[in-house]
Design an enzyme around this catalytic site. Structure first.
Site, PDB file in Angstrom:
ATOM      1  N   HIS A 103      22.690  10.234 -37.914  1.00  0.00           N
ATOM      2  CA  HIS A 103      22.483  11.062 -39.105  1.00  0.00           C
ATOM      3  C   HIS A 103      22.261  10.227 -40.357  1.00  0.00           C
ATOM      4  O   HIS A 103      21.748  10.734 -41.359  1.00  0.00           O
ATOM      5  CB  HIS A 103      23.672  12.030 -39.300  1.00  0.00           C
ATOM      6  CG  HIS A 103      24.926  11.382 -39.771  1.00  0.00           C
ATOM      7  ND1 HIS A 103      25.976  11.056 -38.924  1.00  0.00           N
ATOM      8  CD2 HIS A 103      25.336  11.002 -41.007  1.00  0.00           C
ATOM      9  CE1 HIS A 103      26.953  10.523 -39.613  1.00  0.00           C
ATOM     10  NE2 HIS A 103      26.599  10.465 -40.887  1.00  0.00           N
ATOM     11  N   ASP A 133      25.389  10.948 -31.644  1.00  0.00           N
ATOM     12  CA  ASP A 133      25.046  10.645 -33.038  1.00  0.00           C
ATOM     13  C   ASP A 133      24.995   9.135 -33.276  1.00  0.00           C
ATOM     14  O   ASP A 133      25.440   8.642 -34.309  1.00  0.00           O
ATOM     15  CB  ASP A 133      26.040  11.307 -33.998  1.00  0.00           C
ATOM     16  CG  ASP A 133      25.578  11.219 -35.454  1.00  0.00           C
ATOM     17  OD1 ASP A 133      24.359  11.258 -35.689  1.00  0.00           O
ATOM     18  OD2 ASP A 133      26.440  11.087 -36.346  1.00  0.00           O
ATOM     19  N   THR A 185      37.452  16.247 -28.080  1.00  0.00           N
ATOM     20  CA  THR A 185      36.246  16.263 -27.275  1.00  0.00           C
ATOM     21  C   THR A 185      35.014  16.501 -28.134  1.00  0.00           C
ATOM     22  O   THR A 185      34.992  17.389 -28.982  1.00  0.00           O
ATOM     23  CB  THR A 185      36.334  17.356 -26.197  1.00  0.00           C
ATOM     24  OG1 THR A 185      37.535  17.150 -25.469  1.00  0.00           O
ATOM     25  CG2 THR A 185      35.163  17.302 -25.251  1.00  0.00           C
ATOM     26  N   SER A 205      29.962   6.095 -42.537  1.00  0.00           N
ATOM     27  CA  SER A 205      29.406   6.447 -41.228  1.00  0.00           C
ATOM     28  C   SER A 205      28.608   5.282 -40.652  1.00  0.00           C
ATOM     29  O   SER A 205      27.753   4.700 -41.323  1.00  0.00           O
ATOM     30  CB  SER A 205      28.493   7.661 -41.356  1.00  0.00           C
ATOM     31  OG  SER A 205      29.220   8.826 -41.652  1.00  0.00           O
ATOM     32  N   GLY A 267      31.037  20.174 -16.436  1.00  0.00           N
ATOM     33  CA  GLY A 267      31.321  21.509 -16.935  1.00  0.00           C
ATOM     34  C   GLY A 267      32.753  21.968 -16.743  1.00  0.00           C
ATOM     35  O   GLY A 267      32.993  23.108 -16.349  1.00  0.00           O
ATOM     36  N   GLY A 270      39.820  19.270 -19.061  1.00  0.00           N
ATOM     37  CA  GLY A 270      41.024  18.851 -18.346  1.00  0.00           C
ATOM     38  C   GLY A 270      42.123  18.390 -19.263  1.00  0.00           C
ATOM     39  O   GLY A 270      41.922  18.210 -20.467  1.00  0.00           O
TER      40      GLY A 270
END
Length: 350
Positions: A103, A133, A185, A205, A267, A270
């Site tokens: 970004h 990113d 996450t 950043s 998918g 946990g």
């Protein structure tokens, strides 16, 4: 008789001398180590304890953290508007490959890298990965400082960390904090961010998050945002994030080698239960590879392709490194019984 009196006198003098010497050694411990007796020993103040400093860590890492300035042309109300973005980057190799956040340089017409030694160099975009990113830049220069790196740096809640970058374009700045948590996450079943309270601002950043030895553990990425009572987006002080080093390095290497990075996903979400071994499945994404293979909520994944699992970080890293279309065999404990589930790896998306 006279000789006997003389000997007695000498004996008493020796004994007295020994007693005085012992008392001096007790009162002046420095004399036991041969440091000598200074004239001001009894009036001397105690020396100050050695101060705690991360100067050595910063000396090793800060020379490899650069300022990044990117300019772009946007169209606003049919008019061209020039915009400049500010960020930081980390020199990862002696050959001039840098990591920063996507970004920071997205849609940039040109990108300039400012080195701590004062040099300003044009940078070429090698590639980027929207999911993490991250972007890889290349500069041509000699005598580059490279950030200290180890293959799998240990990151624990409570570890001291230092964030290095160029916040608000005031120049290279160091902020200090701890690892607050390493369990946020990015996307379902992908990889977790490092949470820290080392302060980040605009311009940080893409900069480095290092440990107390100066070793790179993450790429600074984001601040935590929420909505106020008027539904306005606000930053939350004390909650900042960085992408883990091992993931950032893998993405960089794949971009350099293949032009892009791929991320496998199964998918499911946990968690860790201290009372059981393995990874407890807390959620299965509808229509995802895990559901299609028959994985269920509350299953306990013991291993992937016979590699025993100990942490979420290890588990998601193994899955993310897998190629879409690859088959993985999961050893699963379900209601006390061991079963085997074969899952076809999917492609992770934002």
């Amino acid at each position: 008789m006279k000789l006997s009196s003389t000997l007695q006198f000498v004996g008493k003098s020796i004994a007295l001398g020994l007693i005085i010497s012992a008392l001096i050694l007790v009162l002046v411990p420095e004399l036991r180590h041969g440091s000598g007796l200074s004239l001001d020993v009894f009036g001397r103040t105690q020396s100050a304890p050695e101060k705690i400093s991360y100067y050595n860590a910063i000396s090793r890492s800060a020379p490899a953290v650069v300022n990044i300035y990117s300019s772009s042309i946007d169209i606003v109300r049919s008019r061209q508007v020039s915009r400049t973005s500010l960020g930081s980057g980390v020199i990862m190799t002696q050959s001039g490959f840098l990591l920063t956040c996507w970004h920071v340089i997205k849609n940039a017409e040109s990108t300039i890298v400012g080195l701590p030694d004062g040099r300003r160099l044009p940078a070429d975009l090698v590639g980027y990965d929207e999911l993490t990113d991250l972007a890889v830049l290349k500069i041509e220069a000699e005598n580059l400082s490279v950030i200290p790196q180890v293959p799998n740096p240990e990151v624990r809640a409570g570890d001291v960390v230092l964030a290095i970058g160029n916040p608000l374009n005031i120049g290279q700045t160091i902020t200090q904090g701890i690892v607050s948590r390493s369990g946020h996450t990015i996307t379902q079943n992908f990889r977790e961010l490092i949470q820290t309270d080392a302060v980040l601002h605009e311009g940080n950043s893409g900069g480095a998050l290092v440990d107390s030895n100066g070793t790179l553990i993450g790429i600074n990425n984001a601040t935590f945002k929420t909505l106020d009572s008027q539904r306005r987006v606000i930053d939350v002080n004390g909650i900042f994030f960085a992408l883990p080093y091992s993931l950032a390095r893998r993405v960089m290497d794949e971009i350099i080698e293949n032009g892009r990075a791929t991320h496998g996903q199964l998918g499911f979400s946990g968690g860790i239960d201290p009372n059981v071994e393995g990874i407890v499945v807390t959620e299965v994404q509808a229509g995802g590879p895990a559901e299609e293979a028959g994985l269920q909520q509350f299953d306990i994944i013991l291993s992937i392709d016979k590699v025993e699992l100990a942490t979420l970080d290890q588990t998601f890293d193994m899955i993310a490194k897998s190629r879409p279309g690859q088959e993985l065999e999961l050893t699963v404990s379900r209601n006390g019984k061991i079963i085997y589930v074969t899952v076809v790896v999917g492609q992770a998306t934002k």
